[in-house]
Scaffold this motif. Structure first.
Motif, mmCIF file in Angstrom:
data_model
loop_
_atom_site.group_PDB
_atom_site.id
_atom_site.type_symbol
_atom_site.label_atom_id
_atom_site.label_comp_id
_atom_site.label_asym_id
_atom_site.label_seq_id
_atom_site.Cartn_x
_atom_site.Cartn_y
_atom_site.Cartn_z
ATOM 1 N N UNK A 137 -33.450 -4.475 -19.532
ATOM 2 C CA UNK A 137 -33.407 -5.076 -18.197
ATOM 3 C C UNK A 137 -33.287 -4.013 -17.115
ATOM 4 N N UNK A 138 -32.455 -2.982 -17.357
ATOM 5 C CA UNK A 138 -32.301 -1.912 -16.375
ATOM 6 C C UNK A 138 -33.616 -1.149 -16.209
ATOM 7 N N UNK A 139 -34.314 -0.896 -17.313
ATOM 8 C CA UNK A 139 -35.623 -0.231 -17.246
ATOM 9 C C UNK A 139 -36.595 -1.041 -16.401
ATOM 10 N N UNK A 140 -36.678 -2.343 -16.670
ATOM 11 C CA UNK A 140 -37.612 -3.202 -15.939
ATOM 12 C C UNK A 140 -37.241 -3.294 -14.461
ATOM 13 N N UNK A 141 -35.943 -3.280 -14.176
ATOM 14 C CA UNK A 141 -35.500 -3.339 -12.780
ATOM 15 C C UNK A 141 -35.936 -2.092 -12.014
ATOM 16 N N UNK A 142 -35.774 -0.920 -12.627
ATOM 17 C CA UNK A 142 -36.118 0.337 -11.949
ATOM 18 C C UNK A 142 -37.619 0.438 -11.690
ATOM 19 N N UNK A 143 -38.440 0.131 -12.695
ATOM 20 C CA UNK A 143 -39.901 0.246 -12.477
ATOM 21 C C UNK A 143 -40.366 -0.781 -11.446
ATOM 22 N N UNK A 144 -39.712 -1.933 -11.401
ATOM 23 C CA UNK A 144 -40.073 -2.934 -10.391
ATOM 24 C C UNK A 144 -39.686 -2.445 -8.997
ATOM 25 N N UNK A 145 -38.516 -1.823 -8.873
ATOM 26 C CA UNK A 145 -38.071 -1.301 -7.582
ATOM 27 C C UNK A 145 -39.029 -0.238 -7.033
ATOM 28 N N UNK A 146 -39.681 0.489 -7.947
ATOM 29 C CA UNK A 146 -40.604 1.553 -7.524
ATOM 30 C C UNK A 146 -42.061 1.091 -7.507
ATOM 31 N N UNK A 147 -42.288 -0.209 -7.649
ATOM 32 C CA UNK A 147 -43.640 -0.740 -7.607
ATOM 33 C C UNK A 147 -44.485 -0.371 -8.803
ATOM 34 N N UNK A 148 -43.844 -0.127 -9.957
ATOM 35 C CA UNK A 148 -44.576 0.319 -11.154
ATOM 36 C C UNK A 148 -44.577 -0.731 -12.268
ATOM 37 N N UNK A 149 -44.139 -1.933 -11.959
ATOM 38 C CA UNK A 149 -44.005 -2.949 -13.001
ATOM 39 C C UNK A 149 -45.324 -3.230 -13.712
ATOM 40 N N UNK A 150 -46.425 -3.244 -12.979
ATOM 41 C CA UNK A 150 -47.724 -3.559 -13.582
ATOM 42 C C UNK A 150 -48.202 -2.451 -14.524
ATOM 43 N N UNK A 151 -47.672 -1.248 -14.347
ATOM 44 C CA UNK A 151 -48.078 -0.121 -15.183
ATOM 45 C C UNK A 151 -47.106 0.132 -16.341
ATOM 46 N N UNK A 152 -45.965 -0.534 -16.308
ATOM 47 C CA UNK A 152 -44.927 -0.306 -17.321
ATOM 48 C C UNK A 152 -45.181 -1.156 -18.558
ATOM 49 N N UNK A 153 -44.670 -0.656 -19.695
ATOM 50 C CA UNK A 153 -44.835 -1.349 -20.975
ATOM 51 C C UNK A 153 -43.509 -1.332 -21.727
ATOM 52 N N UNK A 154 -43.208 -2.434 -22.391
ATOM 53 C CA UNK A 154 -42.050 -2.493 -23.287
ATOM 54 C C UNK A 154 -42.559 -2.761 -24.694
ATOM 55 N N UNK A 155 -42.199 -1.885 -25.613
ATOM 56 C CA UNK A 155 -42.609 -2.017 -27.011
ATOM 57 C C UNK A 155 -41.342 -2.147 -27.855
ATOM 58 N N UNK A 156 -41.273 -3.185 -28.667
ATOM 59 C CA UNK A 156 -40.069 -3.431 -29.446
ATOM 60 C C UNK A 156 -39.951 -2.432 -30.595
ATOM 61 N N UNK A 157 -38.746 -1.897 -30.784
ATOM 62 C CA UNK A 157 -38.447 -1.025 -31.916
ATOM 63 C C UNK A 157 -37.349 -1.635 -32.752
ATOM 64 N N UNK A 158 -36.874 -0.873 -33.759
ATOM 65 C CA UNK A 158 -35.811 -1.405 -34.610
ATOM 66 C C UNK A 158 -34.654 -0.415 -34.780
ATOM 67 N N UNK A 159 -34.514 0.532 -33.842
ATOM 68 C CA UNK A 159 -33.404 1.484 -33.788
ATOM 69 C C UNK A 159 -33.507 2.606 -34.819
ATOM 70 N N UNK A 160 -34.600 2.650 -35.598
ATOM 71 C CA UNK A 160 -34.752 3.679 -36.624
ATOM 72 C C UNK A 160 -35.841 4.673 -36.234
ATOM 73 N N UNK A 161 -35.913 5.796 -36.947
ATOM 74 C CA UNK A 161 -36.962 6.772 -36.700
ATOM 75 C C UNK A 161 -38.339 6.169 -37.000
ATOM 76 N N UNK A 162 -38.426 5.439 -38.097
ATOM 77 C CA UNK A 162 -39.704 4.804 -38.455
ATOM 78 C C UNK A 162 -40.112 3.787 -37.400
ATOM 79 N N UNK A 163 -39.135 3.040 -36.884
ATOM 80 C CA UNK A 163 -39.436 2.069 -35.837
ATOM 81 C C UNK A 163 -39.926 2.739 -34.572
#
Length: 334
Positions: free
Chosen positions: A196-222
């Motif tokens: 949420x903090x990541x999405x808030x910052x990119x939105x504040x800087x007008x970069x939301x359309x260029x930002x991406x969130x990719x789900x991981x699993x907390x591991x190196x392989x993830x």
């Protein structure tokens, strides 16, 4: 030869058994010369206290159960160091259990801690709020360290300020000039706070359309697999903020295998400032989550709760800082 007893120590030092007990418990009510005589007798005779007998007499085990989410996570090392050092100062010992093994065996080791009659319990990292853990927290002074869940009555939560830490990481990448920024996300409440903090910052800087969130699993392989997916996108990011250092190492491996140079072609930021981030051949830019401080604070809150179990639970956050190293720089192209 029989093992020396507390009576032997008392006779050797020329004092009473009760005074020897006071010295062994660290009491400040003993005169220095008597304390020295007892300690000298203990050393000369090779006396070792009977922990089981002492536990029965004091109705305390002088032990604290520590249930970790996953013992393989290097982030726990400094937290445990801070936790253990403070507990040791008060004459308490840690008993460790691995929550990952806990889940794999289909058992709940928090019940084992209850059966061992530990004096306190610390849940480290994100753990499910099982019935056994709830029951243990209802009978044993309990603190959650390094996570925001489970939320239980009369249980303190001591953690890092994840939202602020994620903001530091994302702002750093924006200030370097990156516009296509991605986040390899984690799980649970902590994962949601950082995302949420990541999405808030990119939105504040007008970069939301260029930002991406990719789900991981907390591991190196993830982290590796998430980075591969990001690099195969039509417009891959020039900077990535990973949920933790382990995932960041996986992302670094995927980038290098793709022929990218970090940070010239791709900037990477991790989280936790584990020993991995400080390895010279990795030298990750990362968020220091103040894990040692979290451990010390968690220990103190547990000690306070042991003294006053009925006080309301509270949440305490340690402020994170950004550690800029060798994996971030300005983008090579606008």
């Amino acid at each position: 030869m029989r093992a020396p007893t507390i009576r032997d120590v008392a006779e050797h030092a020329g004092v009473s058994k009760s005074l020897v007990s006071l010295v062994l418990r660290g009491s400040e009510q003993v005169r220095p010369e008597k304390r020295q005589a007892v300690l000298a007798a203990v050393e000369e005779l090779g006396y070792r206290p009977n922990a089981a007998a002492r536990s029965l007499s004091e109705r305390r085990t002088r032990s604290v159960g520590v249930l970790l989410n996953d013992l393989r996570n290097p982030w726990f090392v400094e937290l445990l160091d801070g936790l253990g050092s403070r507990l040791h100062e008060r004459g308490l010992h840690m008993l460790l259990a691995d929550g990952r093994l806990n889940r794999r065996l289909g058992d709940d080791l928090s019940r084992t801690f209850t059966e061992l009659r530990v004096d306190g319990l610390v849940a480290v990292g994100t753990l499910p709020a099982s019935d056994e853990l709830r029951a243990a927290a209802g009978h044993i002074p309990t603190v959650v360290a390094g996570a925001r869940e489970p939320v239980l009555p009369y249980v303190d939560v001591v953690a890092g300020d994840d939202a602020h830490g994620a903001r530091l990481a994302t702002e750093h990448l924006v200030e370097l000039g990156h516009r296509r920024i991605a986040h390899i996300a984690g799980q649970g409440v902590v994962g949601e706070l950082r995302r949420t903090a990541f999405e808030t910052v990119v939105r504040e800087h007008g970069l939301a359309d260029l930002a991406t969130v990719e789900q991981g699993d907390l591991t190196e392989e993830g982290g590796y697999r998430a980075m591969v997916r990001l690099l195969n996108a039509p417009e891959p990011p020039t900077a990535v903020f990973a949920f933790n250092d382990i995932a960041c190492v996986g992302a670094l491996s995927a980038a290098e295998e793709s022929g990218l140079h970090v940070p010239r072609d791709l900037s990477l930021v991790g989280y936790d400032n584990t020993y991995l981030a400080r390895l010279r051949h990795l030298w990750l830019t990362t968020v220091d989550s103040a894990s040692h401080d979290i451990g010390r604070r968690a220990a103190q809150h547990l000690l306070d709760r042991m003294a006053n179990p009925a006080r309301p639970g509270e949440t305490v956050l340690s402020p994170p800082t950004l550690q800029v190293r060798g994996t971030t720089g300005p983008p090579s192209t606008p």
